[in-house]
Design an enzyme around this catalytic site. Sequence first.
Site, PDB file in Angstrom:
ATOM      1  N   GLY A  11       3.359   6.953  -7.719  1.00 25.56           N
ATOM      2  CA  GLY A  11       2.936   8.322  -7.951  1.00 25.56           C
ATOM      3  C   GLY A  11       1.598   8.521  -8.615  1.00 25.56           C
ATOM      4  O   GLY A  11       1.394   9.522  -9.304  1.00 25.56           O
ATOM      5  N   SER A  12       0.659   7.605  -8.444  1.00 24.09           N
ATOM      6  CA  SER A  12      -0.645   7.791  -9.103  1.00 24.09           C
ATOM      7  C   SER A  12      -1.366   9.022  -8.574  1.00 24.09           C
ATOM      8  O   SER A  12      -2.031   9.739  -9.337  1.00 24.09           O
ATOM      9  CB  SER A  12      -1.518   6.541  -8.917  1.00 24.09           C
ATOM     10  OG  SER A  12      -1.966   6.431  -7.584  1.00 24.09           O
ATOM     11  N   ASN A  13      -1.244   9.329  -7.293  1.00 27.70           N
ATOM     12  CA  ASN A  13      -1.849  10.553  -6.765  1.00 27.70           C
ATOM     13  C   ASN A  13      -1.158  11.790  -7.348  1.00 27.70           C
ATOM     14  O   ASN A  13      -1.811  12.781  -7.682  1.00 27.70           O
ATOM     15  CB  ASN A  13      -1.753  10.574  -5.232  1.00 27.70           C
ATOM     16  CG  ASN A  13      -2.879   9.807  -4.572  1.00 27.70           C
ATOM     17  OD1 ASN A  13      -4.022  10.222  -4.620  1.00 27.70           O
ATOM     18  ND2 ASN A  13      -2.553   8.673  -3.995  1.00 27.70           N
ATOM     19  N   MET A  89       6.719   8.137   1.967  1.00 30.25           N
ATOM     20  CA  MET A  89       6.714   7.198   3.103  1.00 30.25           C
ATOM     21  C   MET A  89       7.781   7.447   4.155  1.00 30.25           C
ATOM     22  O   MET A  89       7.974   6.616   5.045  1.00 30.25           O
ATOM     23  CB  MET A  89       6.816   5.765   2.559  1.00 30.25           C
ATOM     24  CG  MET A  89       5.737   5.402   1.572  1.00 30.25           C
ATOM     25  SD  MET A  89       4.056   5.772   2.164  1.00 30.25           S
ATOM     26  CE  MET A  89       3.782   4.370   3.208  1.00 30.25           C
ATOM     27  N   VAL A  91       8.930   9.383   7.494  1.00 28.44           N
ATOM     28  CA  VAL A  91       8.386  10.186   8.594  1.00 28.44           C
ATOM     29  C   VAL A  91       9.281  11.401   8.765  1.00 28.44           C
ATOM     30  O   VAL A  91      10.502  11.266   8.869  1.00 28.44           O
ATOM     31  CB  VAL A  91       8.299   9.363   9.894  1.00 28.44           C
ATOM     32  CG1 VAL A  91       7.819  10.241  11.045  1.00 28.44           C
ATOM     33  CG2 VAL A  91       7.358   8.169   9.707  1.00 28.44           C
ATOM     34  N   LEU A  92       8.696  12.598   8.742  1.00 32.67           N
ATOM     35  CA  LEU A  92       9.463  13.843   8.777  1.00 32.67           C
ATOM     36  C   LEU A  92       9.665  14.323  10.213  1.00 32.67           C
ATOM     37  O   LEU A  92       8.802  14.133  11.074  1.00 32.67           O
ATOM     38  CB  LEU A  92       8.726  14.890   7.948  1.00 32.67           C
ATOM     39  CG  LEU A  92       8.594  14.514   6.458  1.00 32.67           C
ATOM     40  CD1 LEU A  92       7.525  15.356   5.788  1.00 32.67           C
ATOM     41  CD2 LEU A  92       9.941  14.672   5.753  1.00 32.67           C
ATOM     42  N   ASN A 106      -1.034  16.161   3.211  1.00 34.50           N
ATOM     43  CA  ASN A 106      -0.754  14.733   3.047  1.00 34.50           C
ATOM     44  C   ASN A 106      -2.060  13.995   2.774  1.00 34.50           C
ATOM     45  O   ASN A 106      -3.113  14.412   3.256  1.00 34.50           O
ATOM     46  CB  ASN A 106      -0.116  14.159   4.317  1.00 34.50           C
ATOM     47  CG  ASN A 106       0.186  12.673   4.194  1.00 34.50           C
ATOM     48  OD1 ASN A 106       0.724  12.218   3.188  1.00 34.50           O
ATOM     49  ND2 ASN A 106      -0.210  11.909   5.214  1.00 34.50           N
ATOM     50  N   HIS A 108      -3.863  10.273   3.318  1.00 32.40           N
ATOM     51  CA  HIS A 108      -3.733   9.053   4.123  1.00 32.40           C
ATOM     52  C   HIS A 108      -4.894   8.128   3.801  1.00 32.40           C
ATOM     53  O   HIS A 108      -6.052   8.577   3.789  1.00 32.40           O
ATOM     54  CB  HIS A 108      -3.731   9.410   5.608  1.00 32.40           C
ATOM     55  CG  HIS A 108      -3.536   8.235   6.494  1.00 32.40           C
ATOM     56  ND1 HIS A 108      -2.317   7.630   6.673  1.00 32.40           N
ATOM     57  CD2 HIS A 108      -4.424   7.530   7.245  1.00 32.40           C
ATOM     58  CE1 HIS A 108      -2.457   6.605   7.495  1.00 32.40           C
ATOM     59  NE2 HIS A 108      -3.725   6.516   7.848  1.00 32.40           N
ATOM     60  N   GLU A 173      -9.117   8.556  -3.620  1.00 34.79           N
ATOM     61  CA  GLU A 173      -7.959   9.419  -3.374  1.00 34.79           C
ATOM     62  C   GLU A 173      -7.718  10.320  -4.579  1.00 34.79           C
ATOM     63  O   GLU A 173      -7.418  11.509  -4.445  1.00 34.79           O
ATOM     64  CB  GLU A 173      -6.710   8.571  -3.095  1.00 34.79           C
ATOM     65  CG  GLU A 173      -6.754   7.774  -1.799  1.00 34.79           C
ATOM     66  CD  GLU A 173      -5.469   7.004  -1.555  1.00 34.79           C
ATOM     67  OE1 GLU A 173      -5.542   5.844  -1.131  1.00 34.79           O
ATOM     68  OE2 GLU A 173      -4.383   7.570  -1.818  1.00 34.79           O
TER      69      GLU A 173
HETATM   70  N1  LIG Z   1       0.090   6.999   1.389  1.00 30.39           N
HETATM   71  C1  LIG Z   1      -0.593   6.116   0.472  1.00 30.39           C
HETATM   72  O1  LIG Z   1       0.328   5.517  -0.414  1.00 30.39           O
HETATM   73  C2  LIG Z   1      -0.363   5.212  -1.627  1.00 30.39           C
HETATM   74  C3  LIG Z   1       0.473   5.866  -2.701  1.00 30.39           C
HETATM   75  O2  LIG Z   1       0.018   5.644  -3.913  1.00 30.39           O
HETATM   76  P1  LIG Z   1       0.631   6.423  -5.193  1.00 30.39           P
HETATM   77  O3  LIG Z   1       0.130   7.840  -5.150  1.00 30.39           O
HETATM   78  O4  LIG Z   1       2.149   6.394  -5.086  1.00 30.39           O
HETATM   79  O5  LIG Z   1       0.123   5.650  -6.352  1.00 30.39           O
HETATM   80  C4  LIG Z   1      -1.741   5.829  -1.521  1.00 30.39           C
HETATM   81  O6  LIG Z   1      -2.720   4.894  -1.147  1.00 30.39           O
HETATM   82  C5  LIG Z   1      -1.572   6.822  -0.400  1.00 30.39           C
HETATM   83  O7  LIG Z   1      -2.745   7.077   0.352  1.00 30.39           O
END
Ligand SMILES: N[C@@H]1O[C@H](COP(=O)(O)O)[C@@H](O)[C@H]1O
Length: 195
Positions: A11-13, A89, A91-92, A106, A108, A173
């Site tokens: 969950g870093s994003n 992760m 697919v919906l 999303n 990517h 990101e």
């Molecule tokens: N779909 C990909 O999965 C990774 C998730 O990272 P985090 O947000 O869980 O750290 C990120 O690189 C995102 O682009």
Amino acid sequence: KKVAILISGGGSNMVKLVESMVGDHPARPVLVGSNDPQAGGLQKAAEMGVPTFAVDHRPFKGDREGFEAELNAKLAEAEPDIICLAGFMRVLTEGFVRRWEGRMLNIHPSLLPKYKGLHTHQRALEAGDKEAGCTVHLVTPALDDGPILGQARVPVLPDDTPDSLAARVLVQEHRLYPAVLERFARGETDPITLD
Ligand SMILES: N[C@@H]1O[C@H](COP(=O)(O)O)[C@@H](O)[C@H]1O
């Protein structure tokens, strides 16, 4: 605007998105959900004071509609205006995407339309690309195919491995997703490029 964030892992994003929604930002995080009850990001979200939930997809085996019905029930309670997929992760199905179409984003880890799907960094290295990056797009039924809202680029270095490239892209990101979300929550959908 109310924002729900779906994650599958660390969950870093998600953390960057939550941290960005302060002050005069037009949106607030109302929920963080995961398909994995053990996802490290759920604990981080709880520590940041955001309500969380998990719907484990495994007991549903191939029954994606069953899994999504429970996911939708949780989401509906919070009535989000925007859903952010952040390292989610699963697919919906088309049905789920149509329900939230136009308000589900999303991120990517490639410069779409290149390298839809998995192993994006390895594929960029194998192709000998000189640059890589990440993309935030609107989610449509076709995987990693929706209208692009923003991109950020990084150089590919001679001694890069998929992991070292992934780490460099992840830094971008963390800048791109909050920037795109703030614009999107203000109704701005013209694509941006971060250098
Ligand atoms: N779909 C990909 O999965 C990774 C998730 O990272 P985090 O947000 O869980 O750290 C990120 O690189 C995102 O682009």
